[in-house]
Design a protein around this motif. Structure first.
Motif, PDB file in Angstrom:
ATOM      1  N   LYS A 610      80.438  32.407 133.052  1.00  0.00           N
ATOM      2  CA  LYS A 610      80.986  32.079 131.731  1.00  0.00           C
ATOM      3  C   LYS A 610      81.468  30.632 131.681  1.00  0.00           C
ATOM      4  O   LYS A 610      81.297  29.938 130.665  1.00  0.00           O
ATOM      5  N   LYS A 618      72.903  24.630 130.952  1.00  0.00           N
ATOM      6  CA  LYS A 618      72.032  25.721 130.514  1.00  0.00           C
ATOM      7  C   LYS A 618      71.592  26.561 131.702  1.00  0.00           C
ATOM      8  O   LYS A 618      71.062  26.039 132.681  1.00  0.00           O
ATOM      9  N   PHE A 624      70.439  33.790 136.287  1.00  0.00           N
ATOM     10  CA  PHE A 624      70.522  35.192 135.869  1.00  0.00           C
ATOM     11  C   PHE A 624      70.324  36.144 137.054  1.00  0.00           C
ATOM     12  O   PHE A 624      70.957  37.200 137.100  1.00  0.00           O
ATOM     13  N   GLY A 642      74.517  43.543 129.283  1.00  0.00           N
ATOM     14  CA  GLY A 642      74.681  42.554 128.211  1.00  0.00           C
ATOM     15  C   GLY A 642      74.020  41.218 128.567  1.00  0.00           C
ATOM     16  O   GLY A 642      73.342  40.606 127.739  1.00  0.00           O
ATOM     17  N   ILE A 643      74.219  40.774 129.830  1.00  0.00           N
ATOM     18  CA  ILE A 643      73.621  39.507 130.273  1.00  0.00           C
ATOM     19  C   ILE A 643      72.100  39.627 130.311  1.00  0.00           C
ATOM     20  O   ILE A 643      71.376  38.715 129.892  1.00  0.00           O
ATOM     21  N   ASN A 645      70.181  41.521 128.501  1.00  0.00           N
ATOM     22  CA  ASN A 645      69.661  41.516 127.128  1.00  0.00           C
ATOM     23  C   ASN A 645      69.737  40.134 126.474  1.00  0.00           C
ATOM     24  O   ASN A 645      68.969  39.819 125.560  1.00  0.00           O
ATOM     25  N   SER A 646      70.700  39.293 126.944  1.00  0.00           N
ATOM     26  CA  SER A 646      70.886  37.963 126.328  1.00  0.00           C
ATOM     27  C   SER A 646      69.916  36.913 126.865  1.00  0.00           C
ATOM     28  O   SER A 646      69.766  35.846 126.272  1.00  0.00           O
ATOM     29  N   MET A 647      69.268  37.222 127.984  1.00  0.00           N
ATOM     30  CA  MET A 647      68.423  36.226 128.647  1.00  0.00           C
ATOM     31  C   MET A 647      67.416  35.587 127.702  1.00  0.00           C
ATOM     32  O   MET A 647      67.401  34.369 127.517  1.00  0.00           O
ATOM     33  N   GLN A 648      66.577  36.418 127.121  1.00  0.00           N
ATOM     34  CA  GLN A 648      65.511  35.897 126.273  1.00  0.00           C
ATOM     35  C   GLN A 648      66.005  35.620 124.859  1.00  0.00           C
ATOM     36  O   GLN A 648      65.597  34.626 124.239  1.00  0.00           O
ATOM     37  N   GLN A 649      66.905  36.443 124.367  1.00  0.00           N
ATOM     38  CA  GLN A 649      67.377  36.300 122.994  1.00  0.00           C
ATOM     39  C   GLN A 649      68.156  35.005 122.797  1.00  0.00           C
ATOM     40  O   GLN A 649      67.966  34.287 121.819  1.00  0.00           O
ATOM     41  N   GLU A 650      69.072  34.694 123.737  1.00  0.00           N
ATOM     42  CA  GLU A 650      69.967  33.548 123.563  1.00  0.00           C
ATOM     43  C   GLU A 650      69.523  32.298 124.317  1.00  0.00           C
ATOM     44  O   GLU A 650      69.793  31.170 123.885  1.00  0.00           O
ATOM     45  N   TYR A 651      68.858  32.481 125.463  1.00  0.00           N
ATOM     46  CA  TYR A 651      68.553  31.324 126.319  1.00  0.00           C
ATOM     47  C   TYR A 651      67.056  31.102 126.542  1.00  0.00           C
ATOM     48  O   TYR A 651      66.670  30.160 127.241  1.00  0.00           O
TER      49      TYR A 651
END
Length: 791
Positions: A610, A618, A624, A642-643, A645-651
């Motif tokens: 975090k 980045k 990850f 949560g992390i 799921n965020s890999m592709q969506q956010e980063y």
């Protein structure tokens, strides 16, 4: 008769001054008519006339008919041939001369130097000294220039001594020649000494001094020299401006505060100010200077200013277009470079070899290998530089197969490789682990006499090490007469790659004893060996050396130190060093997060992840893997999901096998096997045995027999010799009291002769590494490796 001769001589002198060839021929005819063709004085004037008018054949005919040639006659015809740079004929005449004076020697030496025959000029100069002639400022200036061109410092210093002996050190031509020689030989202190002793320097003096300072990377001093030139009111010509623009093109000049309100010109010298000065002095139409301006802007990455300057040029050349193409290539804008190439051709300019090389470099830097290959294929006969450029492009794109294929095509076209080519292609062989190709390159290097080249040797060591042929790598290493740091590093990496970390330490120690200072890469490599052993004692020794050598702030060395401390279990020291680092890269953050994860500090790994996001760094795919591992080992399941799921969506990081393995392990450890099975069924890596082994391990912990059977069946289908499937399944049956099923699995394992991998552990005690296996009653003590007694 004497008055007639004097009158004709005066007319001929007038013809010489005005280069009136036709009038001179009329006078020549009149001389013949009067029967004065045998007069040496008039014949000498006629030789001068025809020489001045470029009619060397008539000049020689006049010379050949002189019955009594004086030394002036010989010097006149010698000068005629020298003026037209007919060097061979001039030297033949020089050798035939019955006698010579200082003018003869000066003429021959200066002509040889102007024509690029510097070594021959020095030989003639030596003959002059042997024959007892005292050289003049002309011959000394030419000779010293030849020494500079040849970087012949021994002859140069001898000539300097003679300059002092004959009292010509104050002569401006000689002093400028000495200044030029010392700058070319990179003896900047000697050059400064000469410069300071010149009482009345001219623009040549200052331009030469600026060029020498720039060449030795003394940018500030070069700019201050230009400032002094302006302050003294020395004439500034286009050559001086081109020279100072060359300094500005190296960057860093913005930091130099040199402004003085009393100076004629601004002294906070920047490229833009020099540009203004060129316009002020009326040089905006000078093509060479305009190209220097373009080059300055392009090399500093200011392509907007370069484009504006280019648009406003009164005249452009192929060089101008080449500079623009190279400039856009430098800032990774290959499309702009292609656009300028097309505009160049539309404007009627034919691209030359430099154009194509610049275009190739632009495409390679931008990763546009497809366009680069098209340009390469369009070249009728690409040079070796072009071959090397396209090969390096494939290496950068990690297309090693295509690089090796192109190298073979290069051989079929009888293009002989150089050391750069071989080093590039060896990198591809190592990248692919292609032993046979590496051997072929090795043979090619011997064929073209690069047997002991250190760059090629380093590449060969890398190939053989990567292919497990360490004895071959060691043979190459042992046969290089002058090892450099790259070869030592390559050999250490070779040992490390083949899990011979003690040998890597021994080699590191041997390198230290040779007096060679380790580089950042040396320390990063040896720290990796410390981490793999693991050996905290040796790691601390290396840390001490790193601090002593001043590499503690290097990002790569710092990241390797963090990795070493974490893998040796000292997470607190790793974090302390991490917090002290001035500059951190993604690699640094990854190492610390992964260190926490591997040592069971999942909450700390999550917090640091975090912090990384908050810092603006980045995360990449390795980040990850590290944080998901931490979540898995510490039971932070919801955070891990949560992390993930965020890999592709956010980063924008697409999950690969390692990420799926981590999240399945995370869910499996928490007993959420149904969710893990859903992810496994929908992921694209079901044919990899690792994920099934991870799932099977979780089934053992949570006694899920049905899913365990499926995992074991899939695992054995993919890897029939994998002992983990048998052992884990047998352990599940044993934990449930199903002893018959457990016995059946073990008997099946024995029947198929599947060996169980033995367990082992490392321990460090009294600064020694101890190795234990499951069958040992006593530890096997490994050799102690001491890095240096000086630590």
């Amino acid at each position: 008769m004497e008055s007639t001769i004097s009158h004709l001589a005066n007319i001929l002198q007038s013809c010489i001054s005005k280069k009136t060839h036709l009038t001179g021929r009329v006078v020549h005819a009149y001389v013949i008519r009067l029967g004065l063709f045998s007069n040496t004085f008039l014949s000498n004037r006629l030789i001068e006339l025809y020489s001045k008018c470029g009619d060397i054949n008539t000049a020689y005919r006049v010379f050949s008919k002189i019955p009594e040639r004086s030394i002036y006659s010989w010097n006149a015809i010698l000068g005629a041939y020298c003026k037209l740079t007919h060097v061979r004929d001039a030297y033949r005449l020089f050798v035939e001369m019955p006698e010579r004076n200082v003018v003869s020697w000066n003429t021959m030496i200066s002509t040889l130097v102007r024509s690029g025959y510097d070594r021959e000029a020095l030989n003639v100069y030596e003959m002059m000294i042997v024959e007892g002639f005292v050289p003049s400022h002309f011959s000394l200036a030419s000779t010293i220039s030849a020494c500079g061109a040849l970087l012949d410092l021994e002859h140069g210093r001898r000539s300097h001594g003679l300059v002092i002996k004959v009292g010509l050190e104050r002569n401006l031509y000689v002093a400028n020649a000495l200044l030029c020689m010392y700058t070319k030989c990179d003896l900047i202190k000697d050059a400064i000494h000469i410069f300071e002793d010149i009482s009345e320097p001219n623009e040549v003096t200052f331009t030469t001094m600026m060029g020498g300072l720039s060449q030795t990377d003394n940018k500030k001093e070069a700019l201050e020299t230009f400032r002094l030139m302006c302050k003294k009111g020395i004439h500034i010509d286009s050559v001086s401006l081109s020279s100072i623009l060359g300094v500005c093109s190296k960057g860093g000049y913005e930091e130099l505060g040199l402004y003085d309100q009393n100076d004629v010109f601004p002294c906070n010298v920047k490229g833009q100010q020099i540009h203004t000065l060129t316009i002020k002095l009326g040089f905006e139409r000078d093509l060479h200077l305009s190209n220097s301006l373009l080059d300055m802007y392009a090399k500093n990455g200011d392509m907007d200013s370069a484009a504006k300057t280019f648009t406003n040029l009164a005249e452009v050349s192929v060089v101008s277009w080449n500079i623009m193409i190279a400039g856009y290539g430098k800032i990774y804008q290959s499309k702009k470079a292609v656009d300028y190439l097309q505009r160049m051709q539309i404007s009627g300019f034919e691209p030359d070899e430099v154009t194509y090389i610049n275009m190739l470099a632009a495409c390679v830097r931008s990763g546009d290998i497809a366009n680069g290959r098209q340009i390469f294929d369009s070249m009728s006969s690409p040079s070796l530089t072009s071959w090397n450029a396209i090969l390096s492009g494939y290496i950068q794109n990690r297309d090693h197969k295509e690089a090796i294929k192109l190298f073979r095509e290069m051989q079929f076209q009888y293009m002989e490789p150089d050391r750069t080519t071989l080093a590039i292609i060896l990198s591809s062989c190592a990248g692919m682990g292609h032993l046979e190709a590496g051997k072929q390159v090795h043979a090619a290097s011997q064929k073209v006499a690069f047997r002991n080249d250190i760059y090629i040797a380093s590449g060969l060591i890398g190939v053989y090490s990567k292919c497990g042929k360490l004895e071959w790598a060691k043979h190459v290493f042992d046969n290089v007469p002058d090892l450099d740091i790259v070869c030592w590093n390559s050999m250490m990496v070779g040992f490390s790659l083949n899990s011979l970390d003690k040998e890597a330490f021994a080699l590191f120690k041997q390198m230290q004893h040779t007096g060679l200072s380790p580089s950042q890469f040396s320390y990063a490599t040896i720290l990796s060996s410390c981490a793999k052993l693991p050996s905290l004692f040796q790691g601390r020794q290396v840390h001490a050396w790193i601090m002593k050598e001043g590499y503690v702030n290097d990002i790569f060395v710092g990241s390797a130190l963090i990795d070493m401390y974490c893998k040796c279990g000292d997470v607190d020291d790793a974090r302390q060093f991490f917090d002290m680092m001035r500059n951190k890269s993604t690699v640094t953050w990854n190492e610390m997060i992964h260190g926490y994860a591997q040592n069971g500090y999942g909450n700390e790994a999550l917090c640091l992840y975090k912090d990384m996001i908050c810092s603006g760094e980045k995360p990449d795919d390795i980040t990850f893997v590290a944080v998901l591992t931490g979540c898995s080992h510490s039971g932070l399941v919801d955070a891990g999901v949560g992390i993930f799921n965020s890999m592709q969506q956010e980063y924008g990081v697409k999950p690969v096998l390692d990420h799926y393995t981590c999240i399945i392990d995370c869910l499996g450890r928490a007993g959420r096997l149904q969710e893990a099975e859903v992810i496994l069924d929908n992921m694209p890596y079901k044919d990899d045995p690792v994920v099934w082994e991870v799932l099977l391990s979780s089934c053992r912990v949570h006694a899920n027999v049905s899913l365990a059977k499926r995992a074991a069946k899939e695992l054995l289908h993919l890897d029939p010799r994998n002992s983990a499937a048998y052992v884990l399944l047998a352990n599940i049956y044993s934990s449930l009291g199903r002893w018959d099923d457990a016995r059946f699995i073990r008997e099946l394992m024995s029947e198929k002769q599947i060996p169980k991998d033995p367990g082992y552990s490392w321990s460090e005690y009294n600064d020694r590494i101890h190795n234990f296996t499951e069958k040992d009653n006593l530890p096997v003590v490994a050799e102690e490796v001491v890095l240096s007694d000086a630590v």
